[in-house]
Scaffold this motif. Structure first.
Motif, PDB file in Angstrom:
ATOM      1  N   PHE A   1       0.899  -1.274  -0.008  1.00  0.00           N
ATOM      2  CA  PHE A   1      -0.148   0.029   0.081  1.00  0.00           C
ATOM      3  C   PHE A   1       0.955   1.083  -0.067  1.00  0.00           C
ATOM      4  O   PHE A   1       1.820   1.227   0.684  1.00  0.00           O
ATOM      5  CB  PHE A   1      -0.986   0.032   1.202  1.00  0.00           C
TER       6      PHE A   1
ATOM      7  N   TYR B   1      -2.382   0.198  -4.236  1.00  0.00           N
ATOM      8  CA  TYR B   1      -2.225  -1.082  -3.730  1.00  0.00           C
ATOM      9  C   TYR B   1      -2.447  -2.163  -4.676  1.00  0.00           C
ATOM     10  O   TYR B   1      -3.044  -1.987  -5.749  1.00  0.00           O
ATOM     11  CB  TYR B   1      -2.935  -1.511  -2.447  1.00  0.00           C
TER      12      TYR B   1
ATOM     13  N   GLN C   1       8.099  -3.732  -2.112  1.00  0.00           N
ATOM     14  CA  GLN C   1       7.596  -2.503  -2.503  1.00  0.00           C
ATOM     15  C   GLN C   1       8.696  -1.579  -2.857  1.00  0.00           C
ATOM     16  O   GLN C   1       9.516  -0.985  -1.742  1.00  0.00           O
ATOM     17  CB  GLN C   1       6.891  -1.950  -1.527  1.00  0.00           C
TER      18      GLN C   1
ATOM     19  N   ALA D   1       2.400   0.425   5.542  1.00  0.00           N
ATOM     20  CA  ALA D   1       2.173   1.061   4.264  1.00  0.00           C
ATOM     21  C   ALA D   1       2.990   2.274   4.053  1.00  0.00           C
ATOM     22  O   ALA D   1       3.756   2.893   4.835  1.00  0.00           O
ATOM     23  CB  ALA D   1       0.821   1.581   4.121  1.00  0.00           C
TER      24      ALA D   1
ATOM     25  N   SER E   1      -0.640  -3.781   7.546  1.00  0.00           N
ATOM     26  CA  SER E   1      -1.486  -4.704   6.979  1.00  0.00           C
ATOM     27  C   SER E   1      -1.754  -5.878   7.860  1.00  0.00           C
ATOM     28  O   SER E   1      -0.941  -6.324   8.781  1.00  0.00           O
ATOM     29  CB  SER E   1      -0.924  -5.416   5.803  1.00  0.00           C
TER      30      SER E   1
END
Length: 736
Positions: free
Chosen positions: A92, A105, A214, A342, A364
């Motif tokens: 995210f 996301y 990420q 996130a 999360s």
């Protein structure tokens, strides 16, 4: 710019308060010596906010420590329960963009029975408050024959990480940019609206790494370049590399991050971002993966939590060993890839009315477990991830020499005028008067012991209904020994005097209901005399009350010099504040006669006083910048600082801090050799009591520091049961 950061947060018993280590901070090599002498350059902090997330500014500690604070779990911000989302929705990204918060996301689901995932999509949601996010129907990407969904991309969607580009030279069609994993590395994307995306070029722009994470980039406004942080493998551990670029296409060779004193651990993500209130400092929120443990008995072993780290150069980080976000009591958070923080910090409103905004981060949960992954919001106070903390027993710390900028003048956007100013229109006496627009207080030096005979007096106008303090050496509750107040408007009493537990009061009807009733433009004169214990009160030159008993001796004040306008701490500045206009503020060491007081009420203090008076008189006719000058020439020309509050002073020291009811914070200013600066010593520091994001430090009611701008000074903080999160030298209207 590079630096090293210490991890030995407090000196050992064999060290002096000021450490003896070699450090780099703010690009300056500096050596902290055991002695108070300083051999390096001061740290130039300008007017920026400095959070105490590391010991960069700290030169020594005694009985205080840097403490990591834990955010509080709140609501589920979004549930990835749409048919195109699912239980492996992840990575995210959240950022504020004007009036909305944007969220991006991966939408994805892992079918545990079939043992395979569904196709990955990039999904979009938004929120007006950062608390709960909605999924708009965008009509961009078709899913099972319909575009009634929130999907914005369906290719290279594993770890799409967008940001709004604040580069002033950014092209309009690339106002939003992103990196995402593709074959061969990370591809660069652009968008004009944050919803419709296109590749900048087909070829990957960063190729050295292991990009199953990420991977992110942003514009570093402080250093004027793009910065990337992405995954790679280092000696069998997941770890983080960084590189930079001037154009988002051509990147430097990636380098490993370094973590001073931290053990090697699997860092699954990084979530590194410039802290929005202090963008020269990077905050990171890696997901730490611990292989092996499997308390949830899942098919894939391992557990995760969220940790916190900071850096001042983007290369060397202080990483805290304890978790910022623990898995907690939810069993689904003990499955291996949960607790992923996130990318992004959002300022949100507090649930408690009348309290400051908070920071929201998002973590999360329910990854792999159940039908859908969720993102839970966590909150913490602004600047509140780390503080310098003192226990009830108290402690102190010193800063290295700091240099800050002079107050801004050109183009500065300020708040309304300060709470107090000298005005030349609609004056009470003479050519100028003192106007109190907001709560504040004025210290009258040399008045702690007024002797066996004394007179206090003042002209006032425009005093609103309510309890208003005139003269005070009192800090709340019943008057304790040698505490004093002289005030107006307390319930049925128009005028009150109390000292050492003895009171003399004037009923409202005796002064025609003032201040609750009457002409707000009328000028009134109030006076009180002390004659070895006998108190006489006057209103507009006439005696209205008398009491007490002779033989009580000197008027000695236990708390210190008289204040005009409000009480001593722990009473707040808004406890029973004087508001309105004041003139001829007088504290003189003799009992004025009834005729003298009547003449003073008609013509002003100068007309009634003799040439050899002892005490203090402020007529507002003489000023030196923000200083009021005592008019009694035979009494030493004592100066009084203008009242202190967050709206006073061209340049002040603001603190984000919190104390208990029994706690306090005081601050001493020292020169670069460690010698206390007269007027700003610990004994002259006003105690800070309470909890506030931007509290102003003051010394005997004065907060002006512009005379020290550009000069190296040290700060010595003495704290009891308190947390100090950040400091800033700034003008009242400048909250950078």
């Amino acid at each position: 710019m590079s630096e090293e950061q210490r991890t030995d947060m407090a000196p050992s018993s064999s060290q002096a308060l000021r450490g003896n280590s070699l450090r780099l901070c703010g690009g300056l090599l500096a050596v902290a010596l055991v002695s108070v002498a300083w051999g390096g350059e001061p740290i130039h902090v300008g007017s920026r906010l400095e959070p105490f997330v590391d010991d960069c500014l700290i030169d020594g500690m005694s009985k205080v420590q840097l403490v990591l604070h834990k955010p509080i779990p709140r609501n589920v911000a979004i549930d990835c329960n749409a048919p195109w989302e699912g239980n492996t929705s992840a990575y995210f990204t959240i950022f504020k963009d004007g009036d909305i918060c944007r969220m991006y996301y991966r939408g994805n689901h892992f079918d545990e029975e079939a043992g395979k995932p569904t196709p990955e999509k990039v999904c979009y949601a938004e929120s007006r408050d950062g608390v709960r996010f909605t999924k708009p129907s965008l009509g961009i990407v078709e899913y099972e024959g319909s575009t009634d969904n929130n999907i914005i991309l369906s290719q290279n969607a594993h770890c799409f990480a967008p940001f709004k580009d604040e580069n002033p030279n950014c092209a309009p069609d690339a106002r939003y940019k992103a990196l995402s994993r593709a074959k061969g590395g990370l591809q660069a994307y652009k968008s004009s609206d944050g919803l419709h995306w296109a590749l900048i070029q087909e070829e990957p722009v960063i190729t050295e790494g292991a990009f199953d994470s990420q991977n992110l980039a942003f514009w570093d406004a402080v250093r004027g370049r793009y910065v990337d942080f992405h995954r790679d493998l280092r000696q069998g551990f997941r770890d983080i590399k960084t590189c930079t670029s001037d154009d988002f296409i051509h990147w430097t060779k990636p380098q490993w991050l370094e973590y001073t004193g931290a053990p090697r651990e699997h860092l699954y993500t990084n979530a590194i971002t410039p802290y929005y209130r202090a963008p020269h400092v990077f905050f990171g929120f890696p997901k730490r993966f611990v292989p092996g443990p499997n308390p949830a008995k899942h098919a894939y072993a391992g557990v995760s939590d969220g940790v916190f780290m900071t850096s001042r150069d983007g290369k060397t980080f202080k990483r805290w060993g304890e978790a910022l976000v623990r898995p907690g009591p939810q069993i689904e958070r003990w499955v291996n890839r949960n607790n992923m923080t996130a990318w992004g910090i959002v300022e949100t409103k507090s649930d408690i009315p009348g309290t400051p905004n908070e920071l929201s981060i998002y973590s999360s949960e329910s990854y792999y477990r159940g039908p859908s992954a969720r993102l839970r919001r966590y909150t913490i106070r602004i600047d509140g991830f780390v503080s310098v903390q003192a226990s009830r027993g108290g402690g102190e710390f010193f800063t290295r020499p700091l240099a800050f900028d002079p107050p801004k003048t050109e183009g500065q956007v300020t708040t309304a005028p300060g709470p107090v100013s000298v005005v030349s229109s609609r004056v009470l006496i003479g050519k100028q008067s003192l106007e109190f627009r907001e709560p504040a207080s004025l210290i009258i030096p040399g008045t702690q012991n007024l002797g066996e005979q004394a007179t206090l007096a003042v002209h006032v106008r425009g005093v609103p209904k309510g309890h208003r303090r005139l003269f005070s050496a009192y800090n709340g509750g019943e008057t304790k020994p040698k505490e004093l107040y002289f005030d107006v408007g307390a319930g049925n009493w128009a005028i009150r005097w109390a000292y050492d537990g003895r009171a003399v009061n004037v009923a409202s009807e005796k002064v025609e209901g003032w201040p609750a009733k009457g002409d707000p433009d009328a000028v009134h004169h109030l006076a009180a005399t002390w004659d070895n214990g006998v108190v006489t009160l006057y209103f507009d030159g006439k005696e209205v009350a008398k009491g007490g008993a002779t033989g009580r001796g000197s008027l000695e004040l236990a708390l210190g010099d008289l204040r005009f306008g409000e009480d001593y701490p722990p009473a707040s500045m808004t406890n029973e504040p004087f508001l309105g206009t004041a003139d001829d503020i007088l504290a003189v060491r003799r009992v004025l006669s009834a005729d003298e007081i009547a003449k003073m009420a008609r013509e002003g203090a100068a007309a009634a006083l003799g040439e050899a008076e002892k005490g203090a008189l402020y007529t507002m006719e003489k000023r030196d910048g923000t200083i009021l000058i005592d008019e009694l020439a035979q009494d030493g020309q004592q100066n009084a600082l203008m009242p202190s509050s967050p709206g006073v002073g061209d340049l002040m020291l603001f603190m984000n801090c919190s104390t208990s009811a029994a706690g306090s914070i005081r601050c001493e200013l020292q020169d670069e050799t460690g010698s206390p600066i007269p007027g700003y010593t610990l004994d002259e520091s006003d105690e800070i009591l309470g909890d506030g994001i931007r509290q102003a430090m003051s010394w005997q009611g004065g907060s002006e520091l512009k005379q020290f701008s550009g000069k190296p000074i040290r700060l010595r903080f003495v704290m009891v049961d308190a947390d100090l999160y950040s400091i800033q030298f700034a003008s009242p209207g400048n909250d950078e």
